[in-house]
Design an enzyme around this catalytic site. Sequence first.
Site, PDB file in Angstrom:
ATOM      1  N   CYS A   1       0.848  -1.197   0.000  1.00 45.34           N
ATOM      2  CA  CYS A   1       0.000   0.000   0.000  1.00 45.34           C
ATOM      3  C   CYS A   1       0.885   1.249   0.000  1.00 45.34           C
ATOM      4  CB  CYS A   1      -0.900  -0.011   1.240  1.00 45.34           C
ATOM      5  SG  CYS A   1      -2.007   1.414   1.279  1.00 45.34           S
TER       6      CYS A   1
ATOM      7  N   ARG B   1     -18.121  -1.745  18.017  1.00 45.70           N
ATOM      8  CA  ARG B   1     -17.421  -3.024  17.805  1.00 45.70           C
ATOM      9  C   ARG B   1     -16.094  -3.085  18.547  1.00 45.70           C
ATOM     10  NH1 ARG B   1     -16.879  -3.985  12.118  1.00 45.70           N
ATOM     11  NH2 ARG B   1     -19.052  -4.587  12.276  1.00 45.70           N
TER      12      ARG B   1
ATOM     13  N   CYS C   1       0.324   0.251  10.410  1.00 45.79           N
ATOM     14  CA  CYS C   1      -0.161  -0.782   9.486  1.00 45.79           C
ATOM     15  C   CYS C   1       0.933  -1.679   8.910  1.00 45.79           C
ATOM     16  CB  CYS C   1      -0.944  -0.123   8.351  1.00 45.79           C
ATOM     17  SG  CYS C   1      -1.761  -1.332   7.294  1.00 45.79           S
TER      18      CYS C   1
ATOM     19  N   CYS D   1       0.418   4.858   6.943  1.00 42.92           N
ATOM     20  CA  CYS D   1      -0.223   4.713   8.265  1.00 42.92           C
ATOM     21  C   CYS D   1       0.724   3.991   9.228  1.00 42.92           C
ATOM     22  CB  CYS D   1      -1.532   3.957   8.125  1.00 42.92           C
ATOM     23  SG  CYS D   1      -2.572   4.608   6.789  1.00 42.92           S
TER      24      CYS D   1
ATOM     25  N   CYS E   1     -19.532   2.667   8.671  1.00 43.79           N
ATOM     26  CA  CYS E   1     -18.783   2.002   9.739  1.00 43.79           C
ATOM     27  C   CYS E   1     -17.511   2.821   9.934  1.00 43.79           C
ATOM     28  CB  CYS E   1     -18.456   0.572   9.320  1.00 43.79           C
ATOM     29  SG  CYS E   1     -17.373  -0.291  10.476  1.00 43.79           S
TER      30      CYS E   1
ATOM     31  N   CYS F   1     -19.721  -5.672   3.752  1.00 44.44           N
ATOM     32  CA  CYS F   1     -19.007  -4.455   4.148  1.00 44.44           C
ATOM     33  C   CYS F   1     -17.698  -4.471   3.372  1.00 44.44           C
ATOM     34  CB  CYS F   1     -18.726  -4.478   5.647  1.00 44.44           C
ATOM     35  SG  CYS F   1     -17.725  -3.068   6.199  1.00 44.44           S
TER      36      CYS F   1
ATOM     37  N   CYS G   1     -16.804  -8.715   5.832  1.00 42.56           N
ATOM     38  CA  CYS G   1     -16.107  -7.450   5.569  1.00 42.56           C
ATOM     39  C   CYS G   1     -14.854  -7.724   4.748  1.00 42.56           C
ATOM     40  CB  CYS G   1     -15.672  -6.796   6.867  1.00 42.56           C
ATOM     41  SG  CYS G   1     -17.015  -6.545   8.013  1.00 42.56           S
TER      42      CYS G   1
HETATM   43  N1  SAM Z   1      -6.644   0.583   3.147  1.00 42.13           N
HETATM   44  C1  SAM Z   1      -7.931   0.902   3.623  1.00 42.13           C
HETATM   45  C2  SAM Z   1      -7.928   2.090   4.540  1.00 42.13           C
HETATM   46  O1  SAM Z   1      -6.943   2.334   5.204  1.00 42.13           O
HETATM   47  O2  SAM Z   1      -8.955   2.770   4.610  1.00 42.13           O
HETATM   48  C3  SAM Z   1      -8.670  -0.247   4.258  1.00 42.13           C
HETATM   49  C4  SAM Z   1      -7.965  -1.207   5.187  1.00 42.13           C
HETATM   50  S1  SAM Z   1      -7.293  -0.555   6.701  1.00 42.13           S
HETATM   51  C5  SAM Z   1      -6.256  -1.882   7.184  1.00 42.13           C
HETATM   52  C6  SAM Z   1      -8.669  -0.511   7.809  1.00 42.13           C
HETATM   53  C7  SAM Z   1      -8.450  -0.042   9.232  1.00 42.13           C
HETATM   54  O3  SAM Z   1      -7.889  -1.092  10.014  1.00 42.13           O
HETATM   55  C8  SAM Z   1      -7.527   1.121   9.473  1.00 42.13           C
HETATM   56  O4  SAM Z   1      -8.108   2.348   9.197  1.00 42.13           O
HETATM   57  C9  SAM Z   1      -7.234   0.977  10.964  1.00 42.13           C
HETATM   58  O5  SAM Z   1      -8.187   1.691  11.732  1.00 42.13           O
HETATM   59  C10 SAM Z   1      -7.369  -0.536  11.199  1.00 42.13           C
HETATM   60  N2  SAM Z   1      -6.051  -1.125  11.472  1.00 42.13           N
HETATM   61  C11 SAM Z   1      -5.089  -1.396  10.556  1.00 42.13           C
HETATM   62  N3  SAM Z   1      -3.988  -1.889  11.154  1.00 42.13           N
HETATM   63  C12 SAM Z   1      -4.250  -1.930  12.485  1.00 42.13           C
HETATM   64  C13 SAM Z   1      -3.486  -2.327  13.616  1.00 42.13           C
HETATM   65  N4  SAM Z   1      -2.229  -2.743  13.512  1.00 42.13           N
HETATM   66  N5  SAM Z   1      -4.062  -2.258  14.826  1.00 42.13           N
HETATM   67  C14 SAM Z   1      -5.344  -1.805  14.948  1.00 42.13           C
HETATM   68  N6  SAM Z   1      -6.098  -1.420  13.914  1.00 42.13           N
HETATM   69  C15 SAM Z   1      -5.564  -1.467  12.695  1.00 42.13           C
HETATM   70 FE1  SF4 Z   2      -2.777   1.259   3.402  1.00 40.64          FE
HETATM   71 FE2  SF4 Z   2      -2.772   0.144   5.802  1.00 40.64          FE
HETATM   72 FE3  SF4 Z   2      -3.114   2.760   5.584  1.00 40.64          FE
HETATM   73 FE4  SF4 Z   2      -5.076   1.097   4.753  1.00 40.64          FE
HETATM   74  S1  SF4 Z   2      -4.350   1.350   6.853  1.00 40.64           S
HETATM   75  S2  SF4 Z   2      -4.275   2.879   3.678  1.00 40.64           S
HETATM   76  S3  SF4 Z   2      -3.828  -0.607   4.011  1.00 40.64           S
HETATM   77  S4  SF4 Z   2      -1.266   1.604   4.999  1.00 40.64           S
END
Ligand code: SAM
Ligand code: SF4
Length: 337
Positions: free
Chosen positions: A63, A270, A70, A67, A198, A138, A107
């Site tokens: 990606c 949730r 992530c 973030c 959500c 979802c 989801c």
């Molecule tokens: N890439 C898309 C986005 O960021 O909108 C969808 C997938 S992203 C993994 C969805 C959500 O998962 C993130 O916004 C975050 O809130 C949650 N998430 C991701 N990694 C996480 C982690 N290590 N611990 C807790 N929540 C996490």
């Molecule tokens: Fe990409 Fe992870 Fe951020 Fe979603 S949360 S945009 S998968 S880096």
Amino acid sequence: MTQVNPRSTSTNLRHDWSLQEIEALLQKPFNDLLFEAHTLHRQFHAANEVQISSLLSIKTGACPEDCGYCSQSARHNTEIEKERLLPLDEVIEKAKIAKSNGSSRFCMGAAWRNPTDKNLDKVIEMISAVKKVGMQTCVTLGMLTDAQSQRLKDAGLDYYNHNLDTSPEFYGNVITTRTFQDRLDTLQHVRDKGINVCSGGILGMGENATDRASMLQQLANMPQHPESVPINMLVQIKGTPLFGGDGIDNIEFIRSIAAARILMPESQVRLSAGRHEMSDEMQAMCFFAGANSIFYGDKLLTTENCETNDDLVLFARLGIKPSEVEHDLVKAEACHS
Ligand code: SAM
Ligand code: SF4
Ligand code: DTB
């Protein structure tokens, strides 16, 4: 099924919370806070029912976003297996398994900044197929345009997940490649099209109690509360910038769940990522404080979730039943009729 008390109409809900009010709520004596949250919970929801959703990563890793929490960012050096968009038959297979395990919502998450229109064609095929399996759908695909949101609505999508993640003030410490406003814009497109929203966030990223209050304020002061509010506890992933932080104290986490319940009484709150690291007693307190939805299944997107059998044993010990899908669908339809 358990009888739900008559629910208040949306006109009773507040959308004008001040930051100070929410901070004061979070600081209340613990028993007072939990009593208030649980009392409201019983007015709006069946006390012993929890909605269960299953997650599937339909496109994993690589990606472009940064973030800090992530595993899937191409900018972090994590140990995940990257995968292209999954074939349709594999998605259908996973949805059937999730349904047979008792999940009511499927989801699907993709590691994109935003989907291309071509990506969306494929995801729309998946949504139609999962609906045919008999589950609510979802997806979480990143940022959406207005036109893309309409396409998802036309495909019959039930929920779109897009988290605020944290407060506007703390946001820059976590993500720099898209703004807080970008997130609000996507949520607005989704809301405008009549798709259930959500949206929630992550706790334990180094934010303070004011940040938690501020994130909850953003969610609670939306003109319409998100139908589903995922509260994630950070899953610390080796190789991500947020690995090795102090996390969040369990009592503070429970307080945030209770505050979410009080601020958004009609929403499903949730208890999302992080359950794997929580004791049974911690989860039980979160359910008492107002959490009434979980991710169910051995895997979240890239990390471990609780074993399904452990969840079933915990539900049995607590006298909790999975809420039935019809109950949910009626609610979802009622929101938009
Ligand atoms: N890439 C898309 C986005 O960021 O909108 C969808 C997938 S992203 C993994 C969805 C959500 O998962 C993130 O916004 C975050 O809130 C949650 N998430 C991701 N990694 C996480 C982690 N290590 N611990 C807790 N929540 C996490
Ligand atoms: Fe990409 Fe992870 Fe951020 Fe979603 S949360 S945009 S998968 S880096
Ligand atoms: C949400 O709020 N949490 C889910 C779902 N929405 C997409 C994702 C949690 C991901 C946890 C880390 C992982 O498994 O990669």
